[in-house]
Design an enzyme around this catalytic site. Structure first.
Site, PDB file in Angstrom:
ATOM      1  N   HIS A 122       9.388  61.566  17.394  1.00 18.26           N
ATOM      2  CA  HIS A 122       9.470  60.276  16.858  1.00 18.26           C
ATOM      3  C   HIS A 122       8.639  60.257  15.499  1.00 18.26           C
ATOM      4  O   HIS A 122       7.537  60.217  15.607  1.00 18.26           O
ATOM      5  CB  HIS A 122       8.713  59.246  17.798  1.00 18.26           C
ATOM      6  CG  HIS A 122       9.234  57.902  17.609  1.00 18.26           C
ATOM      7  ND1 HIS A 122      10.503  57.435  17.836  1.00 18.26           N
ATOM      8  CD2 HIS A 122       8.411  56.836  17.153  1.00 18.26           C
ATOM      9  CE1 HIS A 122      10.420  55.991  17.471  1.00 18.26           C
ATOM     10  NE2 HIS A 122       9.163  55.698  17.120  1.00 18.26           N
TER      11      HIS A 122
ATOM     12  N   ARG B  41      15.603  51.855  16.317  1.00 16.71           N
ATOM     13  CA  ARG B  41      14.115  51.101  16.542  1.00 16.71           C
ATOM     14  C   ARG B  41      14.336  50.034  17.622  1.00 16.71           C
ATOM     15  O   ARG B  41      13.646  49.941  18.380  1.00 16.71           O
ATOM     16  CB  ARG B  41      13.597  50.751  15.265  1.00 16.71           C
ATOM     17  CG  ARG B  41      13.148  51.690  14.462  1.00 16.71           C
ATOM     18  CD  ARG B  41      12.060  51.331  13.340  1.00 16.71           C
ATOM     19  NE  ARG B  41      11.783  52.388  12.449  1.00 16.71           N
ATOM     20  CZ  ARG B  41      10.892  52.164  11.328  1.00 16.71           C
ATOM     21  NH1 ARG B  41      10.422  50.993  11.192  1.00 16.71           N
ATOM     22  NH2 ARG B  41      10.826  53.116  10.516  1.00 16.71           N
TER      23      ARG B  41
ATOM     24  N   TYR C 223      -9.584  57.335  24.548  1.00 13.17           N
ATOM     25  CA  TYR C 223     -10.412  56.939  25.807  1.00 13.17           C
ATOM     26  C   TYR C 223      -9.200  56.923  27.100  1.00 13.17           C
ATOM     27  O   TYR C 223      -9.806  56.997  28.123  1.00 13.17           O
ATOM     28  CB  TYR C 223     -11.061  55.647  25.790  1.00 13.17           C
ATOM     29  CG  TYR C 223     -11.940  55.666  24.600  1.00 13.17           C
ATOM     30  CD1 TYR C 223     -13.096  56.751  24.686  1.00 13.17           C
ATOM     31  CD2 TYR C 223     -11.705  54.905  23.394  1.00 13.17           C
ATOM     32  CE1 TYR C 223     -14.005  56.593  23.476  1.00 13.17           C
ATOM     33  CE2 TYR C 223     -12.745  54.880  22.262  1.00 13.17           C
ATOM     34  CZ  TYR C 223     -13.877  55.907  22.642  1.00 13.17           C
ATOM     35  OH  TYR C 223     -15.054  55.864  21.483  1.00 13.17           O
TER      36      TYR C 223
END
Length: 813
Positions: A86, A40, A130
C-alpha cells in the site's frame, strides 16, 4: 534560404498532439476519479474489502500473524503493508487497521487488538508503536485457500511482489461488516449484518435463484449494528434492500423507570459519539431546551453503555423522553449500498449483493477444486509409480545399484519399466526403508484415498449442484462457528410522536420582563384573592429589571409576539420554558431573534385566523393600522415587519378584528376614544398607519380594546399605582377617528397614569402583575363598576416604588 538544421531535429515535434484543454482536463479528471473509486474509497462486492483492508490482512497473512500466533507490534504490520503493498502514508493504514479492531465499529472485528484502540467517546487509539495486533479467527476465513489459485494476483506497486485482487472470502464480507467511504462524485454507506442471517439468506438464494427481496427478508431481519439499538420501521429496511438506498431511523435502547424518576440508556445508535451525546444533552438542559432533568451521569464501563438521566420531581417523563429522542437518542442511517462490480461502481439491492457473492464463491470453489484435483492427480501418478516399483522391487534396486549416478538410474527406470520422468525421479529419491511390505500397504491405502478425492473433485467440477452444495456446507460450518444473537431490534413504526402530542393542553400565564426574560406558569398555580391584596411572588426579576407584560394563553396556542420596533415573531406557547413562580425566566433571545433594544410589547394568542380577520395595531403616538391576518401566516424565524414606525414611536398593543368592530383606545393620561374600525383601511405590513387619537401634551397610548354594539362587557382600566374601575363599554359613544376622546379615569397623584385597559365580564378573572414580580388573581366582578371620569378603587396593594406592569384576563369559561 538554406538551413543547417538536421533532418531528424524536427522528429520530437511530430509526436506532439494538439488537444483542447477542456477535453484533456475532463479525461484526466475521469482517470483520477476512477482511481479513487477503484483504488481507495469503494469496497469490492465479492469480498467487501477496500484495497487498504485487503492489503493489511494479506500482509498479516504473509507475516504469519494469524489468530494462533502471538501479537505483533502494529507498527510492524503497518510498515510491512506500506512497504510491500500500500504505497500511502502510515497514518491511514493504521487508522484502517484500528477500525478493524474496534468492536463498536465492526460487527465482527477482523483484527484482534491488544492495547488502546480508541473508544465510543471518540478517544483516539494509542500510537502504533504501543499497540499490538493479530488476525481475528474470522479474518482467516476471508483468506482461506488463497494459496490454491482461487483468486487472481497482480503485481504490487514496484513489481517486486504480487498481491490478491480479491480475497476468497468464505463469508459475505460486504454485508457482514458493512462499509463507508466517499469517492469522487459518489459515496457508499453499507450497514453491518448478522452472520447467521446472511448465511441463511445466501443458502436460500442458492436453492431458489428466483427468490425476491421479500423472500430474503424472511432470513435477514435487517441491519445488525455492533452497538445494538433499535431500527424503527420495516418499510425503510425493505426500501433499502429493494433499491440499495434508504434512510433508517436508529434509536437508542433505554429504560424509563418512572418510580425512580430515571431514564437509563444502555445502547446507542451506530457510530454515535457517546461523550458528545452526553455533552449535547447537558448543553440543552443548561440552555432550557430540555426541561425536567436535574442530573446526568455517564456510568459506562467496559461491560457496556450506561447513561443515567435523573428527572426532577413532577417532571413530565413522556416530554423529556420525546425531547431526548428528537435531538439525541435517535439518528438516521442513510443506506447507500454502492460497491464495485467488475471494477465499476453499482448500487445494489440485497439480492444483487448476495448474487454477486455467490458467483464469486462458485469461481473460488471451482478454481480450488481444479487446483486440488491437479495436486491429487499428480500424487496419484507418483503413487502409481511407487506401487509398480514395489511390484518389481528387486529389479528396481539392482538397476539403481548398477547405475553410475542418479541421472543414469532415472533414465534406466524410464527405459526398462516405462516410468514417467516424475515417477522415476521420485523412486530414485526414495529411501530403502520405504520398500517394506508395511510401507506398501500404506501406499495402497493412500492411493485409494487419493482416487476417492479425485472422483469427488471431478464430480464437483462436473455438477453445478454439487459445487453449490460445497458452498452451502462451508457456509453452514461458518455459521456454526461464528453465529451469535442479533444485537439490533426492529421496532414497528407506530408514527412519529411529536413533542406537542405530549404537552398537556392547559391555560398558562406567560410573564415577560423589560430585559426580555420570559417564562410560563400554569394558571391554576394562582388562587383567586380578594381585591386590594398584595398577591404572591410570581417572578423574581434580576436587579434593575422589571416585569413588563403578563398574558394568558393555551399551551398549544401559536403566539404572535410583537415588539416595540414593529417586528413580529411566532412561536408555540409550550416553547416558552415552564418555570416556578420564583424563577427569573429564560432570555427571550434564545427563543426569538431579538435585536438590541427590541422588547416584546404585545402578544396575540391564536391557533389560526379566519379569512376576514385582521391584525389591528396601535402605537404609543396614536397611530392605528389594520393588516390582513393572512399576511402573518408565514413568519420567518428571524421575524417579519409588522409596522413601520416613526422615530420615537413604538408598537404598544394589538387586537384581532374582523372589520365589524369598534376600537377603543385608552391613553396613559386617562382619555379614551371609540371609533368604527372601518375608518381604518386595510394596509400592508410596511405601512405606518393612520391617526387614531389626538394626544395632548406628553400623553401616550396605553392600550386598545375591540368591541361592538352588542358587547355587554365592561372596560377595565387599571392605573400604575394599583387602582382601577370598570365602566360599561356602552357608555363610550362612538366618535370619529382622530378626536381627543372622553375622560375615562382621573390620573391624579393617587392613581398615577393608566397602565392598561381590558374588556371583561363579571365572571372573568384578572391576573395582575407588578414590576417587582408580585402577582395577584381576582374576579373582575370584585372591581366596582362605575361611570366614566371617576377615580376607581384599590385593586392591588403595591410596595413603595412598585407599579402595575400588566394585566391579563382569564375568561370565565
Amino acid at each position: 534560404m538554406s538551413s543547417d538544421v538536421p533532418d531528424d531535429a524536427t522528429a520530437p515535434a511530430d509526436r506532439v498532439k494538439h488537444v483542447r484543454i477542456e477535453d484533456e482536463m475532463e479525461q484526466s479528471y475521469i482517470d483520477y476519479a476512477m482511481s479513487v473509486i477503484a483504488g481507495r474509497a469503494l469496497p469490492d462486492v465479492r469480498d467487501g474489502m477496500k484495497p487498504v483492508h485487503r492489503r493489511i490482512l494479506y500482509a498479516m497473512h504473509e507475516m504469519g500473524v494469524s489468530s494462533g500466533s502471538s501479537h505483533r507490534k502494529s507498527s510492524s504490520i503497518v510498515g510491512e503493508t506500506m512497504g510491500n503493498y500500500h504505497p500511502h502514508g502510515d497514518s491511514p493504514i493504521y487508522d484502517a487497521m484500528v477500525r478493524m479492531a474496534q468492536d463498536f465499529s465492526m460487527r465482527y472485528p477482523l483484527v484482534d487488538g491488544q492495547g488502546n484502540f480508541g473508544s465510543m467517546d471518540g478517544d483516539p487509539p494509542a500510537a502504533m508503536r504501543y499497540t499490538e495486533a493479530r488476525m481475528a479467527p474470522i479474518a482467516e476465513e476471508l483468506l482461506a485457500d488463497i494459496e490454491k489459485d482461487t483468486v487472481d494476483f497482480s503485481s504490487n506497486y514496484d513489481d517486486r511482489l504480487t498481491e490478491p485482487d480479491v480475497l476468497p472470502a468464505k463469508v459475505p464480507g460486504l454485508l457482514l461488516n458493512g462499509s463507508s467511504g466517499i469517492a469522487v462524485g459518489m459515496s457508499t454507506n453499507i450497514p453491518p449484518h448478522n452472520l447467521g442471517e446472511l448465511v441463511d439468506a445466501t443458502v436460500h438464494l442458492i436453492d431458489n435463484p428466483d427468490a425476491t427481496v421479500e423472500d430474503l427478508m424472511e432470513h435477514v431481519t435487517g441491519p445488525d449494528f455492533p452497538t445494538g439499538g433499535n431500527i424503527v420501521g420495516r418499510d425503510a429496511i425493505y426500501s433499502a434492500y429493494a433499491t440499495g438506498r434508504g434512510r433508517l431511523r436508529v434509536r437508542a435502547e433505554y429504560e424509563v423507570d418512572r418510580e425512580a424518576g430515571q431514564i437509563v440508556v444502555t445502547e446507542l445508535p451506530y457510530q454515535e459519539n457517546k461523550a458528545r451525546i452526553v455533552e449535547r444533552i447537558a448543553d440543552d438542559v443548561n440552555d432550557g431546551e430540555i426541561e425536567g432533568i436535574k442530573d446526568l451521569r455517564d456510568e459506562s464501563d467496559r461491560n457496556g453503555v450506561r447513561i443515567v438521566v435523573e428527572l426532577k420531581r413532577g417532571a413530565n417523563v413522556d416530554v423529556v423522553e420525546n425531547r431526548l429522542l428528537d435531538h439525541h437518542l435517535e439518528s438516521t442511517f442513510g443506506v447507500i449500498n454502492l460497491a464495485l462490480v467488475d471494477g465499476q461502481p453499482q448500487v445494489l439491492s440485497l439480492k444483487e449483493s448476495l448474487q454477486h457473492y455467490v458467483e464469486h464463491r462458485r469461481e473460488v470453489v471451482r478454481r480450488r477444486s481444479e487446483h486440488d484435483l491437479a495436486e491429487a492427480e499428480d500424487r496419484a501418478h507418483i503413487l502409481e509409480g511407487r506401487l509398480r516399483a514395489l511390484e518389481n522391487v528387486d529389479d528396481v534396486v539392482d538397476l539403481i545399484q548398477d547405475s553410475e549416478d542418479r541421472d543414469a538410474a532415472r533414465s534406466g527406470l524410464q527405459e526398462r519399466f516405462d516410468f514417467s520422468e516424475d515417477q522415476a525421479a521420485h523412486i530414485v529419491r526414495m529411501q530403502l526403508g520405504s520398500l517394506t511390505s508395511m510401507e506398501a500397504a500404506e501406499i495402497e491405502d493412500e492411493y485409494e484415498d487419493v482416487q476417492e478425492t479425485i472422483e469427488y473433485l471431478r464430480a464437483v467440477l462436473d455438477s453445478r449442484e454439487k459445487l453449490d452444495g460445497v458452498i452451502k456446507d462451508e457456509l453452514r460450518e461458518i455459521k456454526d462457528e461464528y453465529d451469535d444473537e442479533r444485537r439490533t431490534n426492529v421496532l414497528e413504526d407506530e408514527g412519529q410522536v411529536t413533542h406537542e402530542d405530549l404537552i398537556p393542553e392547559e391555560d398558562c400565564v406567560v410573564v415577560i420582563t423589560e430585559d426580555d426574560y420570559i417564562k410560563r406558569m400554569p394558571v391554576d398555580q394562582f388562587d383567586a384573592q380578594n381585591r386590594g391584596g398584595k398577591g404572591i411572588i410570581g417572578a423574581d426579576p434580576k436587579e434593575g429589571d422589571r416585569v413588563s407584560k403578563v398574558f394568558r394563553a393555551n399551551s398549544h396556542d401559536y403566539l404572535l409576539c410583537f415588539t416595540n420596533q414593529g417586528q413580529v415573531y411566532r412561536l408555540k406557547t409550550y416553547e416558552v420554558p415552564e418555570m416556578s413562580r420564583t424563577a427569573r425566566g429564560k432570555s427571550a433571545v434564545n427563543l426569538l431573534s431579538l435585536d438590541d433594544g427590541e422588547d416584546l410589547t404585545a402578544v396575540v394568542s391564536t391557533d389560526e385566523f379566519g379569512d376576514d380577520e385582521c391584525i389591528t395595531m396601535v402605537t404609543r403616538n396614536g397611530y392605528v393600522k389594520r393588516t390582513s391576518a393572512a399576511d402573518f401566516e408565514n413568519i420567518l424565524s428571524t421575524g417579519i415587519r409588522a409596522a413601520s414606525l416613526e422615530d420615537g414611536d413604538e408598537l404598544v398593543d394589538v387586537e384581532v378584528t374582523d372589520g365589524t368592530t369598534d376600537l377603543v383606545i385608552a391613553t396613559e393620561g386617562g382619555m379614551t376614544i371609540r371609533f368604527d374600525e372601518s375608518e381604518v383601511s386595510e394596509m400592508g405590513r410596511s405601512a405606518r398607519g393612520v391617526n387614531g387619537i389626538k394626544l395632548e401634551g406628553q400623553d401616550r397610548v396605553a392600550a386598545m380594546v375591540a368591541t361592538d354594539e352588542s358587547d355587554e362587557r365592561s372596560l377595565l382600566t387599571v392605573t400604575e399605582n394599583g387602582y382601577g374601575k370598570r365602566t360599561l363599554l356602552s357608555e363610550y359613544r362612538t366618535q370619529s377617528r382622530y378626536g381627543k376622546g372622553l375622560v375615562d379615569i382621573k390620573t391624579d397623584e393617587r392613581n398615577g397614569r393608566v397602565s392598561t385597559a381590558k374588556a371583561v365580564t363579571d365572571e372573568d378573572h384578572l391576573i395582575i402583575m407588578s414590576e417587582s414580580g408580585q402577582i395577584m388573581r381576582i374576579r373582575a366582578g370584585d372591581v366596582s363598576q362605575v361611570g366614566r371620569n371617576t377615580k376607581g378603587v384599590t385593586i392591588m396593594e403595591l410596595a413603595e416604588m412598585d407599579r402595575v406592569a400588566s394585566v391579563t384576563v382569564v375568561p370565565a369559561e
